[in-house]
Scaffold this motif. Structure first.
Motif, short mmCIF file in Angstrom:
data_model
loop_
_atom_site.label_atom_id
_atom_site.label_comp_id
_atom_site.label_asym_id
_atom_site.label_seq_id
_atom_site.Cartn_x
_atom_site.Cartn_y
_atom_site.Cartn_z
N ASP A 92 -4.55 4.90 -13.53
CA ASP A 92 -4.46 5.24 -12.12
C ASP A 92 -3.08 4.88 -11.57
O ASP A 92 -2.57 3.78 -11.83
N TRP A 93 -2.50 5.81 -10.82
CA TRP A 93 -1.16 5.67 -10.29
C TRP A 93 -1.15 6.05 -8.81
O TRP A 93 -2.07 6.70 -8.32
N ARG A 94 -0.06 5.67 -8.15
CA ARG A 94 0.17 6.17 -6.81
C ARG A 94 1.67 6.36 -6.65
O ARG A 94 2.47 5.58 -7.16
N LEU A 95 2.04 7.43 -5.94
CA LEU A 95 3.45 7.67 -5.68
C LEU A 95 3.89 6.88 -4.46
O LEU A 95 3.14 6.76 -3.48
N ASP A 96 5.10 6.34 -4.52
CA ASP A 96 5.64 5.68 -3.33
C ASP A 96 6.30 6.71 -2.42
O ASP A 96 6.25 7.92 -2.69
N LYS A 97 6.93 6.27 -1.35
CA LYS A 97 7.50 7.19 -0.37
C LYS A 97 8.63 8.03 -0.94
O LYS A 97 8.97 9.08 -0.41
N ASN A 98 9.22 7.58 -2.06
CA ASN A 98 10.30 8.33 -2.71
C ASN A 98 9.79 9.26 -3.80
O ASN A 98 10.58 9.94 -4.44
N GLY A 99 8.48 9.27 -4.02
CA GLY A 99 7.91 10.13 -5.06
C GLY A 99 7.90 9.51 -6.43
O GLY A 99 7.61 10.19 -7.42
N THR A 100 8.20 8.20 -6.53
CA THR A 100 8.19 7.51 -7.81
C THR A 100 6.77 7.05 -8.15
O THR A 100 6.14 6.36 -7.34
N PRO A 101 6.25 7.41 -9.32
CA PRO A 101 4.91 6.93 -9.71
C PRO A 101 4.94 5.43 -9.98
O PRO A 101 5.85 4.92 -10.65
N ARG A 102 3.93 4.73 -9.48
CA ARG A 102 3.79 3.30 -9.74
C ARG A 102 2.37 3.03 -10.24
O ARG A 102 1.40 3.48 -9.64
N LEU A 103 2.28 2.32 -11.33
CA LEU A 103 1.00 2.09 -11.99
C LEU A 103 0.13 1.15 -11.16
O LEU A 103 0.58 0.09 -10.72
N LEU A 104 -1.14 1.52 -10.98
CA LEU A 104 -2.10 0.66 -10.30
C LEU A 104 -3.01 -0.05 -11.30
O LEU A 104 -3.16 -1.26 -11.27
N GLU A 105 -3.64 0.71 -12.20
CA GLU A 105 -4.61 0.13 -13.12
C GLU A 105 -4.65 0.90 -14.43
O GLU A 105 -4.32 2.09 -14.47
N PHE B 197 0.85 -1.19 0.00
CA PHE B 197 0.00 0.00 0.00
C PHE B 197 0.89 1.24 0.00
O PHE B 197 1.61 1.50 0.97
N LEU B 198 0.85 1.98 -1.09
CA LEU B 198 1.70 3.15 -1.25
C LEU B 198 1.07 4.34 -0.54
O LEU B 198 -0.14 4.51 -0.56
N THR B 199 1.89 5.17 0.03
CA THR B 199 1.41 6.28 0.87
C THR B 199 1.50 7.64 0.21
O THR B 199 1.12 8.65 0.81
N GLY B 200 2.00 7.68 -1.04
CA GLY B 200 2.12 8.96 -1.73
C GLY B 200 0.83 9.39 -2.39
O GLY B 200 -0.25 8.82 -2.16
N LYS B 201 0.92 10.40 -3.23
CA LYS B 201 -0.26 10.95 -3.89
C LYS B 201 -0.96 9.91 -4.75
O LYS B 201 -0.33 9.08 -5.40
N ASP B 202 -2.29 9.98 -4.73
CA ASP B 202 -3.17 9.08 -5.48
C ASP B 202 -3.61 9.83 -6.73
O ASP B 202 -4.41 10.76 -6.66
N ILE B 203 -3.10 9.46 -7.89
CA ILE B 203 -3.25 10.29 -9.09
C ILE B 203 -3.83 9.51 -10.27
O ILE B 203 -3.72 8.29 -10.34
N SER B 204 -4.44 10.25 -11.19
CA SER B 204 -5.01 9.67 -12.41
C SER B 204 -4.64 10.52 -13.61
O SER B 204 -4.58 11.76 -13.51
N VAL B 205 -4.41 9.83 -14.72
CA VAL B 205 -4.06 10.49 -15.98
C VAL B 205 -5.07 10.07 -17.03
O VAL B 205 -5.35 8.88 -17.20
N GLY B 206 -5.64 11.03 -17.74
CA GLY B 206 -6.63 10.74 -18.78
C GLY B 206 -6.14 11.13 -20.15
O GLY B 206 -5.40 12.11 -20.32
N ILE B 207 -6.52 10.35 -21.15
CA ILE B 207 -6.17 10.63 -22.54
C ILE B 207 -7.45 10.56 -23.37
O ILE B 207 -8.24 9.62 -23.22
#
Length: 649
Positions: A577-590, A488-498
């Motif tokens: 949908d992405w979430r940042l980890d504790k280092n600020g690296t984006p990691r893909l969720l879905e 469970f990543l604790t950074g920002k919960d973000i979404s990108v749309g195209i």
């Protein structure tokens, strides 16, 4: 080797090479025009005095009027467009292939308060109607990048098509004859106190292109780029001949531009440039589209008469009917379309067979799935495929891929896109001894969407909570289905749309993040089932805000989503949908092809930050679909998406 902080990708830099030409990729120009380009060439392309002098010359040579409609083609960061706007020119368009430079152009125009229509696109296939512009300029040595001169001709033919009768072209291109005799084989220079660049050059084997290698180094970070590119060396005779072949008249070669920069070191291809003007003599093109003719479109939706296990009461409720009403109201305002709605799944196949010739394509908004079964979402496009009916959104294969979270994770890894650490629990697994990732973790059904099976109780901080969460997911999704357990990543919960279609007709919407500031401290920060379906939950009041992210993170997100869009076969619109980890690296969720289309969904929120209302968003999806299905119809009007720049800090 160089390893970027917080990223798993390792880039190998080359030592001495025997042949520069052998390392030049056919489409080198897709990735090279980024922040490093502004650094290395900033002494020319980021110098306001140079830009002002060049603009003086362009206005004089083309006799521009302030009411002329002007296209700044291959506009880069928009320096000439912004300068023209500052001088009172009103109708300026800018197009470039570089996402980074277009975003920079938009940001500068917005900062200066100018309304300039900037967009990404390929100069070989311009997204503008025939007879659109009074003048097109191709400035700053932006011609001759393609591997074949046939592609350069395609650019000129598109310029000819989109210029009005009597319209003018100004072409600014390196003086090929001069460079053949005077190029510098090796050089190095300090860009500023931190960066320096070393360059090697050689002529191509056919003597028609100048090949360059740039090695950019930072005093503390080491080598940050090792890049190769090649530009065609045109002389006046070659350019004149090509312009004549493409139908241009009144071709004139003007005094060359001799560039002087503040650094006055290696000016490369910008050292001496030819300026060529020409005009178009042709008849106005006939109107191809009949006045007031509307495309007939069938809209396929979920069936309100059937059970829907995803919804809290297992049926369509008042909120669902409100959403459908909002959709119909918005679509009714689209002047170029006539819509027919169908939602009875019992008779869907027979209806489509009987009426398929009455409409031109289908707007597939049935994200509930056939018979409201989410596992059968791909059945709708499969049926349309079998009946040879064109439709919007992802095809069956795309929807099948993205329904499987583990499969999407594997594809992301293949593309070197980071994902959270995770492991699978298969149906036969009743217990486990070794635990391969650290708490906290989140437990999800491996198959599914709409956040089904993801609640606040899905976040686990110990083994007991994990076992409870696994039991809950099995109750919801079925004991025979695999379960995904992710860190469970604790950074920002973000979404990108195209919205749009690759390679060129697409727009990346402003990135959003979930605002958890109003959530009680004791609740985990997750946008799950409660946020979408439970009005009584504290999660119901979550808001989406425009994401504030560092520029390099924003670039990485954009590039990664575009690669995923292509690899997964997304079409017309999608959300990641992405979430940042504790280092600020984006990691893909879905990955979400055919994402929620409702008026208050995440895609609509992104569009809102781009200045689009709900109807604008739907129209953009419609036009993207139409252009994909009918690629030869030049009369399809482009929906200009007033894309905002990503917010960076």
């Amino acid at each position: 080797m160089n390893k970027a902080k917080g990223k798993s990708r390792i880039t190998t830099f080359l030592g001495p090479v025997e042949s520069l030409e052998s390392y030049v990729r056919a489409e080198w120009w897709r990735e090279i025009f980024n922040a490093n380009y502004i650094r290395t060439d900033g002494d020319v392309v980021d110098d306001s005095e140079i830009t002002s002098k060049e603009t003086d010359s362009f206005i004089s040579l083309t006799d521009l009027s302030k009411d002329d409609i002007i296209l700044d083609l291959c506009c880069g960061q928009g320096r000439h467009s912004v300068e023209l706007a500052a001088r009172g020119f009103k109708n300026i368009y800018g197009l470039d292939r570089s996402h980074y430079l277009i975003n920079r152009a938009k940001k500068q125009a917005a900062k200066d308060g100018y309304s300039i229509n900037f967009r990404e696109g390929d100069a070989r296939k311009l997204p503008y109607s025939t007879d659109s512009f009074d003048c097109i300029i191709i400035p700053g040595n932006s011609f001759g990048y393609f591997e074949s001169c046939d592609d350069d001709k395609k650019v000129l033919l598109e310029v000819f098509r989109t210029l009005k009768p009597g319209g003018k072209l100004l072409l600014d291109v390196s003086d090929g004859d001069y460079l053949k005799e005077n190029f510098t084989p090796r050089s190095w220079e300090w860009i500023d106190k931190n960066y320096f660049v070393c360059r090697e050059r050689s002529l191509s084997s056919d003597n028609e292109r100048l090949v360059t290698r740039e090695v950019i180094t930072h005093v503390s970070k080491g080598v940050i780029a090792d890049q190769f590119y090649a530009e065609r060396l045109y002389n006046p005779e070659m350019i004149s001949s090509m312009l004549k072949e493409c139908g241009f008249k009144n071709i004139r070669i003007h005094e060359p531009i001799i560039t002087e920069s503040q650094r006055m070191q290696d000016l490369g291809m910008m050292a001496r440039r030819l300026i060529i003007t020409s005009s178009v003599e042709k008849e106005w093109s006939p109107k191809k589209k009949q006045a007031n003719k509307k495309r007939s479109v069938i809209v396929i939706m979920g069936d309100p008469e059937l059970e829907d296990k995803v919804k809290p009461l297992c049926k369509f409720d008042e909120d669902d009917f409100k959403t459908i009403s909002q959709l119909k109201d918005a679509l009714s305002g689209l002047k170029n379309y006539k819509f027919t709605y169908v939602n009875s799944h019992k008779n869907l196949m027979s209806y489509l067979i009987k009426n398929k010739n009455r409409f031109e394509f289908a707007l597939n908004l049935c994200d509930e799935g056939f018979s409201n079964d989410p596992e059968k979402e791909l059945h709708i496009p499969a049926l349309l495929e079998m009946l040879d009916i064109e439709y919007s959104g992802g095809n069956p294969q795309c929807l099948s891929y993205c329904y499987d979270k583990s499969l999407v994770r594997g594809i992301a890894k293949e593309l070197d896109i980071p994902v959270p650490k995770a492991f699978m629990i298969n149906p036969e697994d009743s217990s486990f001894i070794e635990f391969p990732i650290h708490f906290p973790v989140i437990v999800k059904p491996n198959y599914g969407d709409s956040s089904v099976g993801i609640t606040k109780d899905s976040i686990c901080s110990d083994v007991n909570e994990l076992q409870d969460a696994i039991l809950n997911v099995r109750k919801i999704s079925g004991a025979e289905k695999p379960i995904l357990v992710e860190e469970f990543l604790t950074g920002k919960d973000i979404s990108v749309g195209i919205i749009g279609n690759l390679p060129d007709e697409y727009t990346v919407l402003p990135v959003i993040e979930e605002d958890y500031s109003a959530l009680p401290e004791d609740l985990p920060k997750v946008c799950g089932y409660e946020a979408k379906w439970d009005p009584e939950s504290p999660y119901w009041n979550l808001k989406s805000i425009q994401a504030e992210l560092p520029e390099d993170v924003m670039r990485f997100l954009t590039a990664s989503c575009i690669r995923l869009y292509a690899r997964l076969g997304c079409r017309d619109y999608a959300r990641f949908d992405w979430r940042l980890d504790k280092n600020g690296t984006p990691r893909l969720l879905e990955a979400n092809p055919n994402p929620g289309w409702c008026w208050d969904g995440h895609l609509a929120k992104m569009a809102g930050f781009a200045g689009m209302n709900y109807q604008d968003m739907l129209e953009s999806i419609m036009i993207s679909t139409e252009k994909r299905i009918f690629p030869d119809n030049e009369e399809i009007e482009s929906k200009v998406i007033p894309e905002m720049n990503p917010v960076t800090n």
